[in-house]
Scaffold this active site. Structure first.
Site, PDB file in Angstrom:
ATOM      1  N   ASP A 159       9.546  -5.460  12.527  1.00 37.05           N
ATOM      2  CA  ASP A 159       8.728  -4.961  11.229  1.00 37.05           C
ATOM      3  C   ASP A 159       7.432  -4.387  11.536  1.00 37.05           C
ATOM      4  O   ASP A 159       6.477  -4.983  11.405  1.00 37.05           O
ATOM      5  CB  ASP A 159       8.624  -6.330  10.505  1.00 37.05           C
ATOM      6  CG  ASP A 159       7.922  -6.185   8.984  1.00 37.05           C
ATOM      7  OD1 ASP A 159       7.958  -4.975   8.594  1.00 37.05           O
ATOM      8  OD2 ASP A 159       7.485  -7.220   8.486  1.00 37.05           O
ATOM      9  N   ILE A 160       7.637  -3.323  11.835  1.00 38.33           N
ATOM     10  CA  ILE A 160       6.490  -2.587  12.577  1.00 38.33           C
ATOM     11  C   ILE A 160       5.514  -1.752  11.416  1.00 38.33           C
ATOM     12  O   ILE A 160       6.043  -0.878  10.757  1.00 38.33           O
ATOM     13  CB  ILE A 160       6.961  -1.510  13.668  1.00 38.33           C
ATOM     14  CG1 ILE A 160       7.580  -2.172  14.535  1.00 38.33           C
ATOM     15  CG2 ILE A 160       5.478  -1.063  14.192  1.00 38.33           C
ATOM     16  CD1 ILE A 160       6.961  -3.398  15.049  1.00 38.33           C
ATOM     17  N   GLU A 161       4.630  -2.418  11.109  1.00 34.78           N
ATOM     18  CA  GLU A 161       3.627  -1.706   9.902  1.00 34.78           C
ATOM     19  C   GLU A 161       2.360  -1.345  10.290  1.00 34.78           C
ATOM     20  O   GLU A 161       1.296  -1.210   9.402  1.00 34.78           O
ATOM     21  CB  GLU A 161       3.658  -2.632   8.719  1.00 34.78           C
ATOM     22  CG  GLU A 161       4.976  -3.408   8.075  1.00 34.78           C
ATOM     23  CD  GLU A 161       4.892  -4.345   7.025  1.00 34.78           C
ATOM     24  OE1 GLU A 161       3.857  -4.141   6.420  1.00 34.78           O
ATOM     25  OE2 GLU A 161       5.922  -5.139   6.977  1.00 34.78           O
ATOM     26  N   GLY A 162       2.089  -1.123  11.562  1.00 31.80           N
ATOM     27  CA  GLY A 162       0.758  -0.634  12.229  1.00 31.80           C
ATOM     28  C   GLY A 162       0.894  -0.289  13.314  1.00 31.80           C
ATOM     29  O   GLY A 162       1.907  -0.439  14.171  1.00 31.80           O
TER      30      GLY A 162
END
Length: 309
Positions: A159-162
């Site tokens: 869940d890569i959000e940055g």
């Protein structure tokens, strides 16, 4: 024409397949229900095992490993103890509950990333090395400190959000090589991109690495469930699954907020979600089911029971 015997055998095969989908996780089903656990979003989060006492969820995603390669874990009230002399969480209760959930036919994976945290890889070498660490600490490897003791997880979720997009393909490739070393168990790779296509952080990785499941977050964006059918873009993700994905049998999940307070916007009630799900199921073979953020929200609002009862 089929003989009476052939028809009977076909019906039996279908019935058995439905029973497998209902009682044991089967990634090929289109009715799987995934929910995230660990962030106590509704402020009433129970022990993990409590959510595995019924057949509601098929996949539990532990959230989050929100720091890596220097590992930082955060499961809110579910685990607050650490190893002696370390900041690394030690979660014996979650460990016991992982085993219990697995005994009930569910799979439990850990999510890496999240909306906040300090994570990312310098390069492919950094990512590959970290895959070794993850295998040793959470799967069938060995490490002096294992947050879930001898419990063995079923996979990872990105869940890569940055941060940067460096290294994730190399990380998955190395982790899958570890997976292959243990033929006794099926392991999974999942991701949770935002619905705008392509995803800002995982777009290139989705095109170059193996994924079994993709939990698309159809909320907090213009393409969310609340924009159905005008801007709802499941078609983009189905096209990716069929034409660009390394795994042409990858399953796409409709990600939904578990309640109105679970997201800034994008929540739809159970009846609306069911209508969207049925429409997608009729049109697209890539569908894997529904994902919600998070289990505490979806259980409290009643959305979870409207998805799976």
């Amino acid at each position: 024409m089929f003989s009476a015997l052939q028809v009977s055998l076909l019906i039996l095969h279908v019935c058995l397949a439905l029973q497998v989908c209902a009682k044991q996780f089967n990634v090929n089903c289109n009715s799987n229900y995934v929910s995230y656990y660990g962030q106590n979003s509704a402020r009433n989060q129970k022990r993990l095992g409590e959510y595995c006492k019924d057949a509601t969820e098929d996949v539990i995603v532990l959230a989050f490993m929100n720091g890596f390669p220097n590992i930082l874990l955060n499961f809110a009230n579910a685990c607050e103890t650490t190893f002696d002399g370390s900041s690394l969480l030690h979660c014996p209760n979650i460990a016991k509950d992982i085993k219990y959930c697995q005994s009930q036919g569910k799979i439990v994976v850990i999510s890496m990333g999240g909306a906040s945290g300090a994570y990312g890889f310098l390069d492919d070498s950094d990512a590959s090395s970290f895959a070794d660490t993850v295998w040793n600490m959470f799967f069938k490897g060995t490490a002096s400190q294992r947050p879930f003791d001898d419990a063995v997880l079923d996979g990872i979720d990105l869940d890569i959000e940055g941060g940067s997009n460096n290294g994730y393909t190399a990380f998955i490739s190395r982790l899958r090589s570890h997976y292959a070393s243990d033929p006794s168990k099926k392991y999974y790779i999942a991701s949770a991109p935002q619905c705008p296509f392509p995803d800002a952080y995982l777009g290139s990785t989705l095109n170059s690495a193996w994924f079994d499941m993709v939990y698309v977050q159809f909320y907090n964006n213009y393409c969310g469930l609340n924009a159905y059918p005008t801007w709802f873009n499941y078609d983009d993700w189905d096209n990716w699954a069929k034409t660009k994905s390394v795994n042409k049998n990858v399953k796409i999940f409709i990600g939904a907020p578990g309640s109105p307070s679970a997201a800034s916007f994008g929540y739809v009630d159970g009846s609306t979600l069911s209508n969207i799900y049925n429409d997608v199921r009729a049109k697209y073979t890539s569908l894997g089911g529904i994902m919600t953020w998070d289990v505490s929200q979806a259980r409290t609002s009643g959305l979870a029971s409207s998805i799976h009862s």
